[in-house]
Motif scaffolding. Structure first.
Motif, PDB file in Angstrom:
ATOM      1  N   ALA A  90       0.791  -1.155  -0.111  1.00 27.04           N
ATOM      2  CA  ALA A  90      -0.062   0.034  -0.099  1.00 27.04           C
ATOM      3  C   ALA A  90       0.821   1.192   0.159  1.00 27.04           C
ATOM      4  CB  ALA A  90      -0.749  -0.004   1.222  1.00 27.04           C
ATOM      5  N   ARG A  91       0.147   2.420  -0.568  1.00 29.43           N
ATOM      6  CA  ARG A  91       0.955   3.671  -0.538  1.00 29.43           C
ATOM      7  C   ARG A  91       0.879   4.388   0.980  1.00 29.43           C
ATOM      8  NH1 ARG A  91      -2.163   6.865  -3.984  1.00 29.43           N
ATOM      9  NH2 ARG A  91      -0.812   8.475  -3.641  1.00 29.43           N
ATOM     10  N   ARG A  92      -0.240   3.781   1.713  1.00 34.37           N
ATOM     11  CA  ARG A  92      -0.522   4.576   2.908  1.00 34.37           C
ATOM     12  C   ARG A  92      -0.980   3.432   4.002  1.00 34.37           C
ATOM     13  NH1 ARG A  92      -5.151   9.160   4.190  1.00 34.37           N
ATOM     14  NH2 ARG A  92      -4.736   9.492   6.434  1.00 34.37           N
ATOM     15  N   ILE A  93      -0.117   3.466   4.969  1.00 36.27           N
ATOM     16  CA  ILE A  93      -0.391   2.333   6.079  1.00 36.27           C
ATOM     17  C   ILE A  93      -0.950   3.118   7.306  1.00 36.27           C
ATOM     18  CG2 ILE A  93       0.646   0.282   7.296  1.00 36.27           C
ATOM     19  CD1 ILE A  93       2.759   0.290   5.077  1.00 36.27           C
ATOM     20  N   ILE A  94      -2.076   2.842   7.580  1.00 30.91           N
ATOM     21  CA  ILE A  94      -2.662   2.790   8.927  1.00 30.91           C
ATOM     22  C   ILE A  94      -2.870   1.826  10.061  1.00 30.91           C
ATOM     23  CG2 ILE A  94      -4.501   4.204  10.130  1.00 30.91           C
ATOM     24  CD1 ILE A  94      -5.263   5.503   7.305  1.00 30.91           C
ATOM     25  N   LYS A  95      -2.225   1.993  10.934  1.00 35.52           N
ATOM     26  CA  LYS A  95      -2.143   0.688  11.990  1.00 35.52           C
ATOM     27  C   LYS A  95      -3.115   1.310  13.181  1.00 35.52           C
ATOM     28  CE  LYS A  95       2.371  -0.679  11.250  1.00 35.52           C
ATOM     29  NZ  LYS A  95       3.748  -1.314  11.794  1.00 35.52           N
ATOM     30  N   LEU A  96      -4.107   0.445  13.346  1.00 34.30           N
ATOM     31  CA  LEU A  96      -5.037   0.596  14.445  1.00 34.30           C
ATOM     32  C   LEU A  96      -4.673  -0.534  15.715  1.00 34.30           C
ATOM     33  CD1 LEU A  96      -8.357   0.694  12.328  1.00 34.30           C
ATOM     34  CD2 LEU A  96      -7.153   2.544  13.251  1.00 34.30           C
ATOM     35  N   ARG A  97      -5.117   0.077  16.834  1.00 33.85           N
ATOM     36  CA  ARG A  97      -4.778  -0.883  18.000  1.00 33.85           C
ATOM     37  C   ARG A  97      -5.915  -0.421  18.781  1.00 33.85           C
ATOM     38  NH1 ARG A  97      -0.723  -3.715  19.749  1.00 33.85           N
ATOM     39  NH2 ARG A  97       0.985  -2.725  18.691  1.00 33.85           N
ATOM     40  N   ASP A  98      -6.669  -1.321  19.364  1.00 37.48           N
ATOM     41  CA  ASP A  98      -7.796  -1.252  20.227  1.00 37.48           C
ATOM     42  C   ASP A  98      -8.641  -0.119  19.762  1.00 37.48           C
ATOM     43  OD1 ASP A  98      -6.684  -3.140  21.960  1.00 37.48           O
ATOM     44  OD2 ASP A  98      -5.282  -1.790  22.905  1.00 37.48           O
ATOM     45  N   GLY A  99      -8.957   0.074  18.501  1.00 36.29           N
ATOM     46  CA  GLY A  99     -10.059   0.947  17.926  1.00 36.29           C
ATOM     47  C   GLY A  99      -9.495   2.221  17.822  1.00 36.29           C
ATOM     48  N   LYS A 100      -8.049   2.421  17.991  1.00 37.17           N
ATOM     49  CA  LYS A 100      -7.553   3.819  17.747  1.00 37.17           C
ATOM     50  C   LYS A 100      -6.572   3.696  16.814  1.00 37.17           C
ATOM     51  CE  LYS A 100      -8.848   5.566  22.234  1.00 37.17           C
ATOM     52  NZ  LYS A 100     -10.090   5.817  21.991  1.00 37.17           N
ATOM     53  N   ILE A 101      -6.108   4.946  16.112  1.00 37.37           N
ATOM     54  CA  ILE A 101      -5.176   5.070  15.184  1.00 37.37           C
ATOM     55  C   ILE A 101      -3.760   5.033  15.721  1.00 37.37           C
ATOM     56  CG2 ILE A 101      -3.943   6.460  13.328  1.00 37.37           C
ATOM     57  CD1 ILE A 101      -6.726   7.148  12.648  1.00 37.37           C
ATOM     58  N   GLU A 102      -2.993   4.104  15.681  1.00 41.72           N
ATOM     59  CA  GLU A 102      -1.557   4.020  16.436  1.00 41.72           C
ATOM     60  C   GLU A 102      -0.425   4.904  15.499  1.00 41.72           C
ATOM     61  OE1 GLU A 102       0.873   0.226  16.510  1.00 41.72           O
ATOM     62  OE2 GLU A 102       0.084   0.416  18.554  1.00 41.72           O
ATOM     63  N   SER A 103      -0.849   4.515  14.138  1.00 44.37           N
ATOM     64  CA  SER A 103       0.338   5.290  13.167  1.00 44.37           C
ATOM     65  C   SER A 103      -0.493   5.466  11.934  1.00 44.37           C
ATOM     66  CB  SER A 103       1.596   4.657  13.087  1.00 44.37           C
ATOM     67  OG  SER A 103       1.451   3.250  12.475  1.00 44.37           O
ATOM     68  N   ASP A 104      -0.080   6.579  11.175  1.00 44.57           N
ATOM     69  CA  ASP A 104      -0.526   6.690   9.940  1.00 44.57           C
ATOM     70  C   ASP A 104       0.593   7.149   8.995  1.00 44.57           C
ATOM     71  OD1 ASP A 104      -1.850   7.679   7.503  1.00 44.57           O
ATOM     72  OD2 ASP A 104      -3.378   8.939   8.520  1.00 44.57           O
ATOM     73  N   THR A 105       1.101   6.400   7.918  1.00 49.14           N
ATOM     74  CA  THR A 105       2.192   6.688   7.357  1.00 49.14           C
ATOM     75  C   THR A 105       2.082   6.474   5.933  1.00 49.14           C
ATOM     76  OG1 THR A 105       3.466   4.573   7.719  1.00 49.14           O
ATOM     77  CG2 THR A 105       3.904   6.026   9.197  1.00 49.14           C
ATOM     78  N   GLN A 106       2.698   7.340   5.104  1.00 54.26           N
ATOM     79  CA  GLN A 106       3.074   7.195   3.773  1.00 54.26           C
ATOM     80  C   GLN A 106       4.311   6.053   3.352  1.00 54.26           C
ATOM     81  OE1 GLN A 106       0.879   8.507   1.459  1.00 54.26           O
ATOM     82  NE2 GLN A 106      -0.231   9.363   3.178  1.00 54.26           N
ATOM     83  N   ASN A 107       3.812   5.313   2.557  1.00 52.07           N
ATOM     84  CA  ASN A 107       4.948   4.069   2.371  1.00 52.07           C
ATOM     85  C   ASN A 107       5.657   4.778   0.834  1.00 52.07           C
ATOM     86  OD1 ASN A 107       6.365   1.861   1.568  1.00 52.07           O
ATOM     87  ND2 ASN A 107       4.701   0.662   1.398  1.00 52.07           N
ATOM     88  N   PRO A 108       6.869   5.086   1.084  1.00 52.10           N
ATOM     89  CA  PRO A 108       7.455   5.821  -0.067  1.00 52.10           C
ATOM     90  C   PRO A 108       7.786   4.943  -1.112  1.00 52.10           C
ATOM     91  CG  PRO A 108       9.000   5.719   1.887  1.00 52.10           C
ATOM     92  CD  PRO A 108       7.728   5.065   2.262  1.00 52.10           C
ATOM     93  N   HIS A 109       7.934   3.421  -0.834  1.00 52.48           N
ATOM     94  CA  HIS A 109       8.363   2.618  -1.832  1.00 52.48           C
ATOM     95  C   HIS A 109       7.227   1.412  -1.769  1.00 52.48           C
ATOM     96  CE1 HIS A 109      11.826   4.993  -2.482  1.00 52.48           C
ATOM     97  NE2 HIS A 109      12.090   4.906  -1.299  1.00 52.48           N
TER      98      HIS A 109
END
Length: 186
Positions: free
Chosen positions: A162-181
């Motif tokens: 994916a170009r963008r990866i959003i990690k969720l933990r316990d129903g909340k956004i833990e991280s939201d990053t752009q995948n450069p490659h």
């Protein structure tokens, strides 16, 4: 994560928050609005294919509910199955197909009403590595055609597509990053 997809698809109603599509809160005003539902396609981890129906019938099913005439349903379902490489499996029932073929039928069904958003819940969870890559390539093609593709996965190697990866933990956004490659552009 799966609940989030179900809420976006309006199969579940969120307890709080909004789902904004084209400037409108679809949860608040338009929960059963056909104009929204026709813009979202869902691919389930367990495929959710009807066992007594052929691949063609499974793909055509959403069009039955939309009131599309039989000949048009068959024409469009045939095209959708051809687009996912299953022209030779149209009359086969799910039990007569591999996991990858069943997932391709599920993808074709999700695409049948030309949605702008594709939601995929663990679409490679039941597949081997080679078939998983094929399914992710199929999502790449869908993305390149201008669709939004949202994939829920626990598999890091799949997320890296994916170009963008959003990690969720316990129903909340833990991280939201752009995948450069990204491994692929989805």
């Amino acid at each position: 994560k799966s609940t989030l997809l179900l809420c976006i698809n309006l199969f579940e109603t969120p307890i709080s928050g909004e789902i904004i599509y084209d400037g409108q809160n679809v949860v608040c005003k338009h929960v059963n609005a056909p104009w929204y539902r026709s813009r979202v396609g869902m691919v389930f981890q367990s495929f959710n294919l009807l066992p007594r129906y052929s691949a063609l019938e499974n793909v055509a099913l959403p069009m039955v509910y939309a009131g599309i005439p039989r000949a048009e349903r068959e024409r469009r379902a045939t095209q959708a199955l051809e687009s996912v490489g299953l022209a030779d499996r149209m009359e086969h029932k799910p039990a007569e197909m591999s996991g990858g073929q069943r997932q391709r039928v599920a993808v074709a069904r999700a695409l049948i009403n030309n949605p702008s958003i594709i939601l995929a819940d663990e679409p490679t969870g039941n597949l081997d590595t080679k078939t998983s890559i094929e399914i992710m390539r199929l999502f790449e093609e869908i993305y390149k055609q201008g669709n939004t593709v949202i994939v829920v996965t626990h598999e890091e190697d799949i997320a890296l597509h994916a170009r963008r990866i959003i990690k969720l933990r316990d129903g909340k956004i833990e991280s939201d990053t752009q995948n450069p490659h990204p491994a692929m552009e989805i």
